[in-house]
Design a protein around this motif. Sequence first.
Motif, mmCIF file in Angstrom:
data_model
loop_
_atom_site.group_PDB
_atom_site.id
_atom_site.type_symbol
_atom_site.label_atom_id
_atom_site.label_comp_id
_atom_site.label_asym_id
_atom_site.label_seq_id
_atom_site.Cartn_x
_atom_site.Cartn_y
_atom_site.Cartn_z
ATOM 1 N N LYS A 135 0.880 -1.243 -0.142
ATOM 2 C CA LYS A 135 0.023 -0.136 -0.050
ATOM 3 C C LYS A 135 0.719 1.197 0.007
ATOM 4 C CE LYS A 135 -4.298 -1.758 2.244
ATOM 5 N NZ LYS A 135 -5.144 -1.540 3.186
ATOM 6 N N GLU A 136 2.191 1.055 0.289
ATOM 7 C CA GLU A 136 2.908 2.303 0.306
ATOM 8 C C GLU A 136 4.404 1.893 0.133
ATOM 9 O OE1 GLU A 136 3.630 5.952 3.458
ATOM 10 O OE2 GLU A 136 2.307 4.150 3.982
ATOM 11 N N LEU A 137 5.077 2.746 -0.576
ATOM 12 C CA LEU A 137 6.652 2.751 -0.673
ATOM 13 C C LEU A 137 7.305 3.660 -0.038
ATOM 14 C CD1 LEU A 137 9.261 1.838 -2.157
ATOM 15 C CD2 LEU A 137 8.530 3.217 -4.213
ATOM 16 N N VAL A 138 8.254 3.660 0.813
ATOM 17 C CA VAL A 138 9.006 4.772 1.728
ATOM 18 C C VAL A 138 10.552 4.509 0.784
ATOM 19 C CG1 VAL A 138 9.693 5.546 3.662
ATOM 20 C CG2 VAL A 138 7.377 4.887 3.562
ATOM 21 N N LEU A 139 10.897 5.631 0.703
ATOM 22 C CA LEU A 139 12.594 5.790 0.376
ATOM 23 C C LEU A 139 12.913 6.690 1.811
ATOM 24 C CD1 LEU A 139 12.600 6.967 -3.345
ATOM 25 C CD2 LEU A 139 12.379 4.723 -2.475
ATOM 26 N N THR A 140 14.344 6.051 2.270
ATOM 27 C CA THR A 140 14.878 6.811 3.185
ATOM 28 C C THR A 140 16.295 6.766 3.281
ATOM 29 O OG1 THR A 140 14.813 6.940 5.748
ATOM 30 C CG2 THR A 140 14.887 4.718 4.787
ATOM 31 N N SER A 141 16.660 7.726 3.777
ATOM 32 C CA SER A 141 18.395 8.018 3.833
ATOM 33 C C SER A 141 18.739 8.803 5.105
ATOM 34 C CB SER A 141 18.834 8.504 2.398
ATOM 35 O OG SER A 141 18.719 9.977 2.452
#
Length: 268
Positions: free
Chosen positions: A183-189
Amino acid sequence: MFYLQSMNEYLIDTFISRKAQGSPVKLFVLPYWPEYSTLQKLSKEADIPVTAFVKTEAGVESLQIRYFTNTGELPACGHATLAAAGIIAELYKKSAVDFITVEHLTIRCVRDNEKVFMTYPRYESSSYPSENNLLAILKLSSVRAVFFNTNLETVFVELNKPEELRSFVPDLDQLKSSVSDVKELVLTSASDITGVDFLLRSFCPWIGIDEDPVTGSVHSVLTPFWTAKTGKTDLIAWQASAAGGEVFVRDMENYVEIGGRIRVLKAD
């Protein structure tokens, strides 16, 4: 605009800062639950990513809350809960309030000076199947880790390069048709901003939100993830969307606290 008797209506920006307008929420405070179709109609007329509804009851400390997008009902939404907590705290002069979602999750909210903090479960992550074609569709060059959370049905991708996170432009139609269990795609850095610990962006075309300006609930996964990497239990996140948003998180071992500031734009 469709109106209900005794309905109070608010437009609120959440997770704001001096350099961010945050994520907008339309909030309706109602004395009773109308039909599902009425809630969906009000949400569509609001025409913003998420609309929240709170049913008030005299003498009851726990209030029921529901969340809608243009395409249907959500089980939970962090920034909409933050908005509701700020309004209810002001209306009823309360420093704390409990909200109960349709899935019977109790979210404790406490006002702390100019911020509101929400208590969420502390979720762990699991590996995401390497045979899935999602990563191939994303065409990211600096992927460091990929993991999944079943509670949120969300894929998380950690990147080595903050600049790639900022510049990423997804093919939303292809993304939506590529997988059915997300339901969701999260990019993090890691952050490249002084005073900020990590960055994120959130994409939700599966539920009718192309990019969420600021999201709260995913920090129930990101908080323990970044605590493990940094050794810090109090962190600041920056959502690198066009609107931008500042999120304050605390890792409390068995749960997480997710906080931010709100601004009431309109009250009717």
